[in-house]
Design an enzyme around this catalytic site. Sequence first.
Site, PDB file in Angstrom:
ATOM      1  N   HIS A 115     -15.069 -51.801 -31.061  1.00 25.96           N
ATOM      2  CA  HIS A 115     -15.985 -52.811 -30.505  1.00 25.96           C
ATOM      3  C   HIS A 115     -16.991 -53.291 -31.558  1.00 25.96           C
ATOM      4  O   HIS A 115     -18.205 -53.177 -31.382  1.00 25.96           O
ATOM      5  CB  HIS A 115     -16.713 -52.242 -29.273  1.00 25.96           C
ATOM      6  CG  HIS A 115     -17.273 -53.317 -28.370  1.00 25.96           C
ATOM      7  ND1 HIS A 115     -17.291 -53.229 -27.014  1.00 25.96           N
ATOM      8  CD2 HIS A 115     -17.846 -54.526 -28.653  1.00 25.96           C
ATOM      9  CE1 HIS A 115     -17.853 -54.305 -26.487  1.00 25.96           C
ATOM     10  NE2 HIS A 115     -18.196 -55.124 -27.484  1.00 25.96           N
ATOM     11  N   ARG A 148     -13.284 -57.971 -23.556  1.00 25.13           N
ATOM     12  CA  ARG A 148     -13.726 -56.769 -22.848  1.00 25.13           C
ATOM     13  C   ARG A 148     -12.513 -55.905 -22.508  1.00 25.13           C
ATOM     14  O   ARG A 148     -11.437 -56.435 -22.200  1.00 25.13           O
ATOM     15  CB  ARG A 148     -14.441 -57.143 -21.545  1.00 25.13           C
ATOM     16  CG  ARG A 148     -15.850 -57.647 -21.733  1.00 25.13           C
ATOM     17  CD  ARG A 148     -16.798 -56.519 -22.178  1.00 25.13           C
ATOM     18  NE  ARG A 148     -18.173 -56.977 -22.321  1.00 25.13           N
ATOM     19  CZ  ARG A 148     -18.715 -57.435 -23.442  1.00 25.13           C
ATOM     20  NH1 ARG A 148     -18.015 -57.513 -24.548  1.00 25.13           N
ATOM     21  NH2 ARG A 148     -19.982 -57.806 -23.459  1.00 25.13           N
TER      22      ARG A 148
HETATM   23  P1  NDP Z   1     -18.386 -68.520 -22.824  1.00 23.98           P
HETATM   24  O1  NDP Z   1     -19.014 -68.312 -21.507  1.00 23.98           O
HETATM   25  O2  NDP Z   1     -19.006 -69.496 -23.763  1.00 23.98           O
HETATM   26  O3  NDP Z   1     -16.855 -68.985 -22.631  1.00 23.98           O
HETATM   27  C1  NDP Z   1     -16.017 -68.430 -21.675  1.00 23.98           C
HETATM   28  C2  NDP Z   1     -14.720 -69.216 -21.608  1.00 23.98           C
HETATM   29  O4  NDP Z   1     -13.816 -68.536 -20.717  1.00 23.98           O
HETATM   30  C3  NDP Z   1     -14.923 -70.628 -21.039  1.00 23.98           C
HETATM   31  O5  NDP Z   1     -14.092 -71.536 -21.701  1.00 23.98           O
HETATM   32  C4  NDP Z   1     -14.471 -70.468 -19.582  1.00 23.98           C
HETATM   33  O6  NDP Z   1     -13.966 -71.643 -18.986  1.00 23.98           O
HETATM   34  C5  NDP Z   1     -13.352 -69.453 -19.744  1.00 23.98           C
HETATM   35  N1  NDP Z   1     -13.089 -68.777 -18.465  1.00 23.98           N
HETATM   36  C6  NDP Z   1     -13.931 -68.056 -17.701  1.00 23.98           C
HETATM   37  N2  NDP Z   1     -13.334 -67.626 -16.576  1.00 23.98           N
HETATM   38  C7  NDP Z   1     -12.068 -68.101 -16.632  1.00 23.98           C
HETATM   39  C8  NDP Z   1     -10.955 -68.022 -15.762  1.00 23.98           C
HETATM   40  N3  NDP Z   1     -11.025 -67.383 -14.585  1.00 23.98           N
HETATM   41  N4  NDP Z   1      -9.810 -68.649 -16.129  1.00 23.98           N
HETATM   42  C9  NDP Z   1      -9.730 -69.328 -17.290  1.00 23.98           C
HETATM   43  N5  NDP Z   1     -10.752 -69.437 -18.163  1.00 23.98           N
HETATM   44  C10 NDP Z   1     -11.898 -68.835 -17.844  1.00 23.98           C
HETATM   45  O7  NDP Z   1     -18.253 -67.073 -23.500  1.00 23.98           O
HETATM   46  P2  NDP Z   1     -18.249 -66.709 -25.056  1.00 23.98           P
HETATM   47  O8  NDP Z   1     -17.210 -67.514 -25.731  1.00 23.98           O
HETATM   48  O9  NDP Z   1     -19.624 -66.747 -25.609  1.00 23.98           O
HETATM   49  O10 NDP Z   1     -17.847 -65.150 -24.992  1.00 23.98           O
HETATM   50  C11 NDP Z   1     -16.638 -64.718 -24.401  1.00 23.98           C
HETATM   51  C12 NDP Z   1     -16.657 -63.195 -24.251  1.00 23.98           C
HETATM   52  O11 NDP Z   1     -16.501 -62.537 -25.502  1.00 23.98           O
HETATM   53  C13 NDP Z   1     -17.955 -62.604 -23.715  1.00 23.98           C
HETATM   54  O12 NDP Z   1     -18.039 -62.728 -22.308  1.00 23.98           O
HETATM   55  C14 NDP Z   1     -17.878 -61.160 -24.156  1.00 23.98           C
HETATM   56  O13 NDP Z   1     -17.317 -60.376 -23.140  1.00 23.98           O
HETATM   57  C15 NDP Z   1     -16.943 -61.186 -25.355  1.00 23.98           C
HETATM   58  N6  NDP Z   1     -17.616 -60.759 -26.590  1.00 23.98           N
HETATM   59  C16 NDP Z   1     -17.111 -59.674 -27.294  1.00 23.98           C
HETATM   60  C17 NDP Z   1     -17.709 -59.265 -28.453  1.00 23.98           C
HETATM   61  C18 NDP Z   1     -17.144 -58.153 -29.274  1.00 23.98           C
HETATM   62  O14 NDP Z   1     -17.759 -57.720 -30.246  1.00 23.98           O
HETATM   63  N7  NDP Z   1     -15.963 -57.657 -28.969  1.00 23.98           N
HETATM   64  C19 NDP Z   1     -18.904 -59.936 -28.987  1.00 23.98           C
HETATM   65  C20 NDP Z   1     -19.336 -61.062 -28.192  1.00 23.98           C
HETATM   66  C21 NDP Z   1     -18.709 -61.461 -27.035  1.00 23.98           C
HETATM   67  P3  NDP Z   1     -14.916 -72.948 -18.753  1.00 23.98           P
HETATM   68  O15 NDP Z   1     -15.119 -73.508 -20.142  1.00 23.98           O
HETATM   69  O16 NDP Z   1     -14.115 -73.822 -17.913  1.00 23.98           O
HETATM   70  O17 NDP Z   1     -16.191 -72.446 -18.146  1.00 23.98           O
HETATM   71  C1  OXD Z   2     -21.339 -58.877 -26.618  1.00 24.15           C
HETATM   72  C2  OXD Z   2     -20.744 -57.706 -27.245  1.00 24.15           C
HETATM   73  O1  OXD Z   2     -21.007 -59.210 -25.485  1.00 24.15           O
HETATM   74  O2  OXD Z   2     -21.293 -57.222 -28.257  1.00 24.15           O
HETATM   75  O3  OXD Z   2     -22.165 -59.528 -27.268  1.00 24.15           O
HETATM   76  O4  OXD Z   2     -19.711 -57.232 -26.783  1.00 24.15           O
END
Ligand code: NDP
Ligand code: OXD
Length: 313
Positions: A276, A228
């Site tokens: 994006h 993001r």
């Molecule tokens: P998940 O919820 O599966 O994974 C999030 C990870 O981040 C987990 O390992 C979590 O830790 C870690 N995390 C969260 N908060 C913290 C913190 N404060 N400190 C350290 N680690 C942290 O999310 P996804 O993998 O499915 O997606 C990640 C992000 O990718 C989405 O939120 C979205 O914003 C972005 N995205 C972007 C897209 C694009 O096209 N650019 C498309 C899709 C998604 P823990 O395992 O311990 O909970």
């Molecule tokens: C998502 C994105 O969060 O498209 O899936 O950014």
Amino acid sequence: MALLIHLTGVNEKAWAEGFRGALPGYPVFLRSDDYDPKAIHYVFAWKPEADAFEGMDNLKAILSLGAGVDALMQHPALPDVPIVRFVDKELTHCMSDYVIANVMMHQRLFTRYAAHQKAKVWNQFYPPASSEISVGIMGLGTLGLDAAEKLKVIGFDVCGWSRSKKEVEGVETFAGDGQLDAFLARTDILVCLLPLTPETHGILNMDTFKKLRRGPLVGGPALINAARGGHQKEADIAAALEDGTLAAASLDVFEVEPLPKDSPLWDLKTCFITPHIAAISNERSGVEYFSQMLKDHEAGQPLRNVVDRKRGY
Ligand code: NDP
Ligand code: OXD
């Protein structure tokens, strides 16, 4: 009982048609339709308007088009119902494609060779092998773990950082704020796949970049952000690319989208910009996933991939 489609900036009609095909007999409404808010049991949402949930007294769940739910979590009148986020093989696959392509671009020093080509310079400077380069992934969730596994198979030295400790074979893992500096200190290419929460807001800043390893990656460390725009301080990225703290950056997301025309990032030769598109939610698999979720829930089964409101993701 009914499903309402409320997608901002997305083709709502196409999704509604998909859902109608997958849920025969189950009413599916568009915002422009005449419907009773009390009949809405599910809302399929992306960046919903402030009045999106008004009068929906019988809402059972919000289904998020995106994998990231940060926009939903900031909604001023978010109902207290479960939020289901999109978790999808195809989306995950696309994100790993994006990450691999950009990691390899930086490892193979394409920034340097693009400049050489422009200047018609023939200089056989050999890039380091993938095994010499450490890729540090922030966020070891659905997307981070898949990228980590694939980068490991290619031969990179992969490490990861998450909130809670993870055990991933062949990947050195770090957890929590206390281990962030150690993670950064062994990272040449930093990949952000974190959710946007108050804790992760602005985490990609000059202080973070200065802690990255300056080692085998010629010219300095590189940054890849496909999570993001709120994670990054764009003024710091521009300054870091200019003063050499970062050698290069690949950015798919921005503080303001579309990226304003006057952003200095557009003109930086070492900054690779995509609009994006790293991994967009696919209509076919999205309809399949959420229709099945709705049917299962109506049949009494628990919802899956529900957002933890306290953690914010
Ligand atoms: P998940 O919820 O599966 O994974 C999030 C990870 O981040 C987990 O390992 C979590 O830790 C870690 N995390 C969260 N908060 C913290 C913190 N404060 N400190 C350290 N680690 C942290 O999310 P996804 O993998 O499915 O997606 C990640 C992000 O990718 C989405 O939120 C979205 O914003 C972005 N995205 C972007 C897209 C694009 O096209 N650019 C498309 C899709 C998604 P823990 O395992 O311990 O909970
Ligand atoms: C998502 C994105 O969060 O498209 O899936 O950014």
